[in-house]
Design an enzyme around this catalytic site. Structure first.
Site, PDB file in Angstrom:
ATOM      1  N   ASP A   1      48.136 -15.438  18.899  1.00 22.59           N
ATOM      2  CA  ASP A   1      48.545 -14.189  18.603  1.00 22.59           C
ATOM      3  C   ASP A   1      48.261 -13.757  17.111  1.00 22.59           C
ATOM      4  O   ASP A   1      48.371 -14.730  16.169  1.00 22.59           O
ATOM      5  CB  ASP A   1      50.095 -14.068  18.565  1.00 22.59           C
ATOM      6  CG  ASP A   1      50.660 -12.836  18.694  1.00 22.59           C
ATOM      7  OD1 ASP A   1      49.752 -11.756  19.101  1.00 22.59           O
ATOM      8  OD2 ASP A   1      51.885 -12.500  18.784  1.00 22.59           O
TER       9      ASP A   1
ATOM     10  N   ARG B   1      46.704  -7.983  13.816  1.00 26.02           N
ATOM     11  CA  ARG B   1      47.342  -7.886  12.484  1.00 26.02           C
ATOM     12  C   ARG B   1      46.639  -8.372  11.322  1.00 26.02           C
ATOM     13  O   ARG B   1      46.504  -7.873  10.176  1.00 26.02           O
ATOM     14  CB  ARG B   1      48.708  -8.530  12.486  1.00 26.02           C
ATOM     15  CG  ARG B   1      49.858  -7.537  13.135  1.00 26.02           C
ATOM     16  CD  ARG B   1      50.800  -8.377  13.408  1.00 26.02           C
ATOM     17  NE  ARG B   1      50.799  -9.050  14.714  1.00 26.02           N
ATOM     18  CZ  ARG B   1      51.484 -10.027  15.411  1.00 26.02           C
ATOM     19  NH1 ARG B   1      52.707 -10.089  14.661  1.00 26.02           N
ATOM     20  NH2 ARG B   1      51.380 -10.688  16.435  1.00 26.02           N
TER      21      ARG B   1
ATOM     22  N   ARG C   1      40.143  -3.701  14.623  1.00 25.95           N
ATOM     23  CA  ARG C   1      40.727  -4.670  15.573  1.00 25.95           C
ATOM     24  C   ARG C   1      39.652  -5.799  15.894  1.00 25.95           C
ATOM     25  O   ARG C   1      40.110  -7.037  16.043  1.00 25.95           O
ATOM     26  CB  ARG C   1      41.641  -4.338  16.774  1.00 25.95           C
ATOM     27  CG  ARG C   1      42.800  -3.543  16.057  1.00 25.95           C
ATOM     28  CD  ARG C   1      43.713  -3.110  17.460  1.00 25.95           C
ATOM     29  NE  ARG C   1      44.054  -3.902  18.418  1.00 25.95           N
ATOM     30  CZ  ARG C   1      44.824  -4.751  18.261  1.00 25.95           C
ATOM     31  NH1 ARG C   1      45.859  -4.692  17.094  1.00 25.95           N
ATOM     32  NH2 ARG C   1      45.316  -5.646  19.398  1.00 25.95           N
TER      33      ARG C   1
ATOM     34  N   ASN D   1      46.987  -7.473  29.434  1.00 23.85           N
ATOM     35  CA  ASN D   1      46.162  -6.819  28.369  1.00 23.85           C
ATOM     36  C   ASN D   1      45.143  -5.727  28.928  1.00 23.85           C
ATOM     37  O   ASN D   1      44.587  -4.927  28.102  1.00 23.85           O
ATOM     38  CB  ASN D   1      45.378  -8.030  27.829  1.00 23.85           C
ATOM     39  CG  ASN D   1      46.300  -8.897  26.960  1.00 23.85           C
ATOM     40  OD1 ASN D   1      45.916  -9.893  26.642  1.00 23.85           O
ATOM     41  ND2 ASN D   1      47.385  -8.344  26.354  1.00 23.85           N
TER      42      ASN D   1
ATOM     43  N   ARG E   1      52.906 -20.794  19.050  1.00 20.04           N
ATOM     44  CA  ARG E   1      52.706 -19.356  19.012  1.00 20.04           C
ATOM     45  C   ARG E   1      52.280 -19.064  17.819  1.00 20.04           C
ATOM     46  O   ARG E   1      53.358 -19.366  16.851  1.00 20.04           O
ATOM     47  CB  ARG E   1      53.700 -18.529  19.936  1.00 20.04           C
ATOM     48  CG  ARG E   1      53.432 -17.131  19.580  1.00 20.04           C
ATOM     49  CD  ARG E   1      54.065 -16.448  20.473  1.00 20.04           C
ATOM     50  NE  ARG E   1      53.572 -14.719  20.551  1.00 20.04           N
ATOM     51  CZ  ARG E   1      53.668 -14.016  21.394  1.00 20.04           C
ATOM     52  NH1 ARG E   1      54.223 -14.449  22.716  1.00 20.04           N
ATOM     53  NH2 ARG E   1      53.335 -12.838  21.234  1.00 20.04           N
TER      54      ARG E   1
ATOM     55  N   ARG F   1      58.224 -15.283  21.649  1.00 18.96           N
ATOM     56  CA  ARG F   1      58.480 -15.012  23.091  1.00 18.96           C
ATOM     57  C   ARG F   1      57.286 -15.719  23.669  1.00 18.96           C
ATOM     58  O   ARG F   1      56.343 -16.099  23.317  1.00 18.96           O
ATOM     59  CB  ARG F   1      58.586 -13.634  23.060  1.00 18.96           C
ATOM     60  CG  ARG F   1      57.487 -12.677  22.760  1.00 18.96           C
ATOM     61  CD  ARG F   1      57.502 -11.277  22.806  1.00 18.96           C
ATOM     62  NE  ARG F   1      56.605 -10.505  22.396  1.00 18.96           N
ATOM     63  CZ  ARG F   1      56.414  -9.992  21.174  1.00 18.96           C
ATOM     64  NH1 ARG F   1      57.375 -10.196  20.414  1.00 18.96           N
ATOM     65  NH2 ARG F   1      55.339  -9.307  20.876  1.00 18.96           N
ATOM     66  N   LEU F   2      57.673 -15.727  25.171  1.00 20.73           N
ATOM     67  CA  LEU F   2      56.390 -16.517  25.987  1.00 20.73           C
ATOM     68  C   LEU F   2      55.682 -15.630  26.479  1.00 20.73           C
ATOM     69  O   LEU F   2      54.618 -15.965  26.918  1.00 20.73           O
ATOM     70  CB  LEU F   2      57.451 -17.142  27.260  1.00 20.73           C
ATOM     71  CG  LEU F   2      58.264 -18.397  26.870  1.00 20.73           C
ATOM     72  CD1 LEU F   2      58.974 -18.868  27.918  1.00 20.73           C
ATOM     73  CD2 LEU F   2      57.412 -19.223  26.089  1.00 20.73           C
ATOM     74  N   SER F   3      55.910 -14.356  26.583  1.00 21.64           N
ATOM     75  CA  SER F   3      54.937 -13.158  27.192  1.00 21.64           C
ATOM     76  C   SER F   3      54.310 -13.600  28.176  1.00 21.64           C
ATOM     77  O   SER F   3      53.135 -13.592  28.501  1.00 21.64           O
ATOM     78  CB  SER F   3      53.858 -13.093  25.983  1.00 21.64           C
ATOM     79  OG  SER F   3      54.358 -12.444  24.794  1.00 21.64           O
TER      80      SER F   3
END
EC number: 2.5.1.-
Length: 239
Positions: free
Chosen positions: A16, A20, A29, A64, A187, A193-195
């Site tokens: 992840d 950003r 991006r 996604n 992560r 979170r696990l997403s």
């Protein structure tokens, strides 16, 4: 060897923070995704040297597809670029590639390059580099349960034969046996979170969260989190 010092057989990573990373540098991006792709090579080789048997990377989720079309199209090209660039090193390091997900829904060129990568590395006996691509855990579980239900309906199995192992055997991770379930999940980017990732398989998985954005997550970060994991006492519900 004590329980806490057992080897880390299956490491899963939610990669992840590419977007950003780019935003912090006032870059598009896609530049973050490109650097993130290059970092897969670095972390995969480091994990291989640590003796990890399976490295599962969450590369593209079933959710996604909702991203902007230009970004999705770029992400679909990354596997082509990755294997074109790094296949010689994967072969040199005896790494076997596996693609886990609903791959029949991928664009044809992306699908073909993933199948080629698996075929070319099929005889390698080292670490399995397992990409979760067009993967979603709820959908995976649903598909597995549907297949079991079909077998019950035609009398192939009895409903009382259904067990946790049978469910596991009908999930996309069954080909990773005996290392279907991750020992450790990492992560990056500070999110916790696990997403929708490996929900069934991570019932007893240890979690580690790094504030590093994925393109910045390096070999030293990996080694530190693995060392931390090896110092934990995994009780699996016992005292």
């Amino acid at each position: 060897m004590s329980e806490s010092k057992k080897p880390l057989n299956h490491l899963a990573i939610i990669m992840d923070g590419n977007g950003r990373w780019a935003k912090k540098r006032h870059l598009p991006r896609f530049v973050g995704h490109r650097h993130g792709m290059d970092n897969i090579r670095n972390i995969a080789l480091a994990a291989n040297k640590l003796g990890i048997k399976v490295l599962t990377l969450y590369a593209f989720s079933t959710e996604n597809w909702a991203r902007p079309t230009d970004e999705v199209n770029y992400l679909m090209r990354l596997p082509i670029d990755f294997f074109d660039k790094f296949m010689p090193e994967l072969m040199e390091n005896n790494v076997r590639v596996n693609i886990m997900g609903f791959v029949d829904e991928l664009p044809e060129k992306t699908y073909l390059v993933t199948q080629k990568a698996m075929a070319e590395t099929a005889n390698n006996t080292g670490m399995v580099l397992n990409f979760a691509f067009n993967y979603g855990s709820r959908r995976e579980i649903t598909a597995g349960v549907q297949e079991i239900a079909r077998k019950v309906k035609v009398g192939e199995i009895d409903i009382d034969d259904i067990s946790e192992k049978m469910v596991s055997d009908h999930l996309l991770t069954h080909s990773l046996a005996p290392y279907e379930d991750p020992d450790l999940l990492i992560r990056t980017s500070g999110e916790e979170r696990l997403s929708n990732f490996l929900l069934w398989q991570m019932a007893y998985t240890e979690f580690s969260f790094s504030d590093k954005l994925w393109p910045d997550f390096d070999k030293t970060d990996l080694e530190e989190l693995v060392k931390d994991y090896q110092g934990r006492n995994r009780r699996f519900g016992k005292v």
